[in-house]
Design an enzyme around this catalytic site. Structure first.
Site, PDB file in Angstrom:
ATOM      1  N   CYS A 149       0.932  -1.302  -0.037  1.00 56.79           N
ATOM      2  CA  CYS A 149      -0.034  -0.094  -0.072  1.00 56.79           C
ATOM      3  C   CYS A 149       0.931   1.262   0.055  1.00 56.79           C
ATOM      4  CB  CYS A 149      -0.889  -0.051   1.129  1.00 56.79           C
ATOM      5  SG  CYS A 149      -0.297  -0.558   2.845  1.00 56.79           S
ATOM      6  N   GLN A 175       1.898   5.911   8.108  1.00 62.27           N
ATOM      7  CA  GLN A 175       1.021   4.993   7.495  1.00 62.27           C
ATOM      8  C   GLN A 175      -0.283   4.682   8.550  1.00 62.27           C
ATOM      9  OE1 GLN A 175       4.529   2.432   5.746  1.00 62.27           O
ATOM     10  NE2 GLN A 175       2.770   1.322   5.854  1.00 62.27           N
ATOM     11  N   SER A 178      -5.495   1.197   9.326  1.00 59.99           N
ATOM     12  CA  SER A 178      -6.136   0.264   8.641  1.00 59.99           C
ATOM     13  C   SER A 178      -5.371  -0.623   7.708  1.00 59.99           C
ATOM     14  CB  SER A 178      -7.410   1.047   7.817  1.00 59.99           C
ATOM     15  OG  SER A 178      -6.449   1.872   6.883  1.00 59.99           O
ATOM     16  N   HIS A 241      -2.216   6.581   3.448  1.00 64.91           N
ATOM     17  CA  HIS A 241      -0.945   6.738   3.830  1.00 64.91           C
ATOM     18  C   HIS A 241      -0.160   7.788   3.286  1.00 64.91           C
ATOM     19  CE1 HIS A 241      -1.347   2.734   5.509  1.00 64.91           C
ATOM     20  NE2 HIS A 241      -0.506   1.964   4.532  1.00 64.91           N
ATOM     21  N   THR A 327      -6.275   1.248   1.575  1.00 62.64           N
ATOM     22  CA  THR A 327      -6.983  -0.059   1.516  1.00 62.64           C
ATOM     23  C   THR A 327      -7.795   0.156  -0.087  1.00 62.64           C
ATOM     24  OG1 THR A 327      -8.993   0.718   2.625  1.00 62.64           O
ATOM     25  CG2 THR A 327      -7.435  -0.424   3.863  1.00 62.64           C
TER      26      THR A 327
HETATM   27  N1  LIG Z   1      -5.254  -5.297   5.580  1.00 62.95           N
HETATM   28  C1  LIG Z   1      -4.576  -4.264   4.591  1.00 62.95           C
HETATM   29  O1  LIG Z   1      -4.772  -3.236   4.591  1.00 62.95           O
HETATM   30  C2  LIG Z   1      -3.884  -5.140   3.625  1.00 62.95           C
HETATM   31  C3  LIG Z   1      -3.276  -4.037   2.582  1.00 62.95           C
HETATM   32  C4  LIG Z   1      -2.550  -4.610   1.641  1.00 62.95           C
HETATM   33  C5  LIG Z   1      -2.037  -5.803   1.452  1.00 62.95           C
HETATM   34  N2  LIG Z   1      -2.712  -6.849   2.505  1.00 62.95           N
HETATM   35  C6  LIG Z   1      -2.548  -8.089   2.362  1.00 62.95           C
HETATM   36  O2  LIG Z   1      -3.780  -8.752   1.967  1.00 62.95           O
HETATM   37  C7  LIG Z   1      -3.771 -10.177   2.439  1.00 62.95           C
HETATM   38  C8  LIG Z   1      -5.077 -10.259   3.510  1.00 62.95           C
HETATM   39  O3  LIG Z   1      -4.991  -9.403   4.416  1.00 62.95           O
HETATM   40  P1  LIG Z   1      -6.103  -9.222   5.630  1.00 62.95           P
HETATM   41  O4  LIG Z   1      -5.926  -8.121   6.385  1.00 62.95           O
HETATM   42  O5  LIG Z   1      -7.608  -9.053   4.537  1.00 62.95           O
HETATM   43  O6  LIG Z   1      -6.298 -10.479   6.286  1.00 62.95           O
HETATM   44  P2  LIG Z   1      -7.590 -11.509   7.247  1.00 62.95           P
HETATM   45  O7  LIG Z   1      -8.536 -10.417   7.570  1.00 62.95           O
HETATM   46  O8  LIG Z   1      -6.700 -12.164   8.069  1.00 62.95           O
HETATM   47  O9  LIG Z   1      -8.077 -12.333   6.002  1.00 62.95           O
HETATM   48  C9  LIG Z   1      -7.232 -13.429   5.629  1.00 62.95           C
HETATM   49  C10 LIG Z   1      -8.208 -14.234   4.916  1.00 62.95           C
HETATM   50  O10 LIG Z   1      -7.387 -15.401   4.257  1.00 62.95           O
HETATM   51  C11 LIG Z   1      -8.255 -16.561   4.737  1.00 62.95           C
HETATM   52  N3  LIG Z   1      -7.514 -17.795   5.008  1.00 62.95           N
HETATM   53  C12 LIG Z   1      -6.672 -17.691   6.006  1.00 62.95           C
HETATM   54  N4  LIG Z   1      -6.058 -19.020   6.057  1.00 62.95           N
HETATM   55  C13 LIG Z   1      -6.425 -19.725   5.170  1.00 62.95           C
HETATM   56  C14 LIG Z   1      -6.253 -20.999   4.550  1.00 62.95           C
HETATM   57  N5  LIG Z   1      -5.653 -21.989   5.366  1.00 62.95           N
HETATM   58  N6  LIG Z   1      -6.917 -21.434   3.266  1.00 62.95           N
HETATM   59  C15 LIG Z   1      -7.758 -20.513   2.798  1.00 62.95           C
HETATM   60  N7  LIG Z   1      -8.152 -19.272   3.342  1.00 62.95           N
HETATM   61  C16 LIG Z   1      -7.266 -18.915   4.323  1.00 62.95           C
HETATM   62  C17 LIG Z   1      -9.280 -16.158   5.813  1.00 62.95           C
HETATM   63  O11 LIG Z   1     -10.347 -16.877   5.869  1.00 62.95           O
HETATM   64  P3  LIG Z   1     -11.259 -17.182   7.334  1.00 62.95           P
HETATM   65  O12 LIG Z   1     -12.096 -15.948   7.425  1.00 62.95           O
HETATM   66  O13 LIG Z   1     -12.047 -18.532   6.784  1.00 62.95           O
HETATM   67  O14 LIG Z   1     -10.242 -17.588   8.474  1.00 62.95           O
HETATM   68  C18 LIG Z   1      -9.593 -14.731   5.276  1.00 62.95           C
HETATM   69  O15 LIG Z   1     -10.635 -14.741   4.285  1.00 62.95           O
HETATM   70  C19 LIG Z   1      -2.426 -10.389   3.277  1.00 62.95           C
HETATM   71  O16 LIG Z   1      -1.599 -11.162   2.411  1.00 62.95           O
HETATM   72  C20 LIG Z   1      -2.001  -9.169   3.618  1.00 62.95           C
HETATM   73  O17 LIG Z   1      -0.628  -8.797   3.762  1.00 62.95           O
HETATM   74  C21 LIG Z   1      -3.608  -6.249   3.653  1.00 62.95           C
END
Ligand SMILES: NC(=O)c1ccc[n+]([C@@H]2O[C@H](COP(=O)([O-])OP(=O)(O)OC[C@H]3O[C@@H](n4cnc5c(N)ncnc54)[C@H](OP(=O)(O)O)[C@@H]3O)[C@@H](O)[C@H]2O)c1
Length: 350
Positions: A149, A175, A178, A241, A327
């Site tokens: 991001c 940053q 969120s 950010h 986001t």
């Molecule tokens: N948060 C941000 O602002 C942001 C920004 C840029 C990039 N990212 C990246 O985006 C990704 C997701 O981030 P997030 O914040 O959305 O994380 P999160 O809220 O923890 O969500 C993770 C997702 O992955 C699923 N998951 C976990 N273990 C799994 C498995 N073994 N098999 C299949 N699905 C599985 C979860 O399903 P369940 O609900 O069933 O557990 C959930 O849908 C990460 O790689 C993060 O680094 C995040």
């Protein structure tokens, strides 16, 4: 136009929910499949998901049954990935091997030499890596990624200056919380405070910036020939950010030249009129106290990166401030724009 069915891997998570929200009423795409972990698989999306975004969960998705993240016959050809990074590598590869196009927001494949790390306004030609990717890996499908991001805001702030020869960059971030997902940073840690460490973030910003602003050289990217140094800080801001940047340019230029470069910056997504392409992509503001996340993060529906305060830097030559919605432009919105570009370039079938 008939809409293209799409799936979302990790649809129940924070970024997955952003995909669900941004894809609601999308003119080209329609969610047909949602996948998550075995904790959620088999449940209705509304029962598996703790909806954290403003507004209600889209009704069209609420009643869908969450699938396991396996590339079976039900999964559409185009899937967005918002998978937890601990599992994204294997799952995204399995989908690509099975013939799916994976447009990923996860960090896992960004720095692989044959995977495009796309900012469509900057390096649409890096999609040329996909041919080598399929050949090398023997995949019927493919993986493309969007950056971290804070890197999106930095690279969009630098892109209009690239014709002047970028030779050194020092960037400091402020940053938003969120960006840490939900529940993110504990309120006791962040309220009235600044945390000068975000694990792995500085390395990602440095390497990703060089790849994004680099040059396609057949089956790989020649990184930008510039040193890039990042300082990353978490601050008590909800969304947006902010990055303060000092930069050395090869050409002798004036501030007017650089501001004109921001004001005249146009790129392929805007020329093609892609549905999520903001106009302008980069907005230069004259006010001496802008950009500010609270006032500017939602410009262009959260997709415009705002720049200001271009002035001389006594150390590196020039300095400015840039800011982007972490986001939206930094996550789901970025991936959706990538998919729009890929569809418009004929890399995904309709
Ligand atoms: N948060 C941000 O602002 C942001 C920004 C840029 C990039 N990212 C990246 O985006 C990704 C997701 O981030 P997030 O914040 O959305 O994380 P999160 O809220 O923890 O969500 C993770 C997702 O992955 C699923 N998951 C976990 N273990 C799994 C498995 N073994 N098999 C299949 N699905 C599985 C979860 O399903 P369940 O609900 O069933 O557990 C959930 O849908 C990460 O790689 C993060 O680094 C995040």
């Amino acid at each position: 136009m008939k809409k293209t069915p799409v799936g979302v891997l990790g649809a129940t998570g924070m970024v997955g929910q952003s995909f669900v929200r941004f894809l609601e009423n999308h003119p080209w795409f329609e969610i047909a499949w949602v996948g998550a972990s075995d904790r959620s698989a088999g449940k209705l999306y509304k029962d598996a998901t703790n909806w954290r975004l403003e507004g209600s969960m889209p009704a069209s998705v609420a009643g869908m049954t969450v699938a396991e993240c396996v590339p079976d016959a039900q999964a559409p050809e185009l899937v967005f990935s918002a998978m937890d990074a601990s599992v994204a590598t294997e799952i995204e590869r399995a989908f690509a091997a099975a013939g799916q196009t994976v447009v990923s927001n996860s960090r896992n494949h960004r720095m692989e030499s044959d995977v495009p790390l796309l900012v469509p306004e900057i390096n649409a030609d890096h999609l040329g890596l996909l041919k080598a990717q399929k050949l090398r890996r023997g995949w019927k499908g493919q993986i493309a990624t969007n950056p971290n991001c804070s890197t999106v805001a930095l690279t969009m702030g630098l892109a209009p200056l690239k014709p002047f020869g970028i030779r050194a960059v020092v960037a400091s971030t402020m940053q938003a919380i969120s960006g840490a997902g939900y529940p993110g940073v504990a309120s006791m840690d962040i309220l009235g405070n600044v945390i000068p460490f975000i694990g792995g973030e500085e390395e990602k910003m440095q390497q990703e910036t060089q790849k994004i602003l680099g040059t396609l050289a057949g089956d790989h990217i020649e990184p930008l020939a510039s040193h890039v140094s990042a300082h990353c800080n978490r601050v008590p801001v909800v969304d947006g950010h902010t990055v303060t940047v000092s930069v050395t340019l090869e050409s002798q230029v004036t501030a007017q030249d650089l501001i004109a470069a921001y004001r005249t910056f146009t790129a392929l997504p805007q020329q093609k009129g892609l549905p999520s392409a903001p106009v302008p992509a980069v907005l230069y503001l004259d006010e001496e106290n802008r950009p500010q996340p609270r006032r500017d993060a939602m410009r262009g529906n959260g997709m415009t990166v705002t720049v200001g305060r271009l002035r001389a830097c006594p150390v590196l030559g020039w300095k400015f401030v840039c800011m982007g919605h972490n986001t939206i432009r930094g996550a789901a919105g970025a991936a959706i724009l990538n998919a729009e570009l890929m569809l418009s370039e004929g890399l995904i079938s309709r």
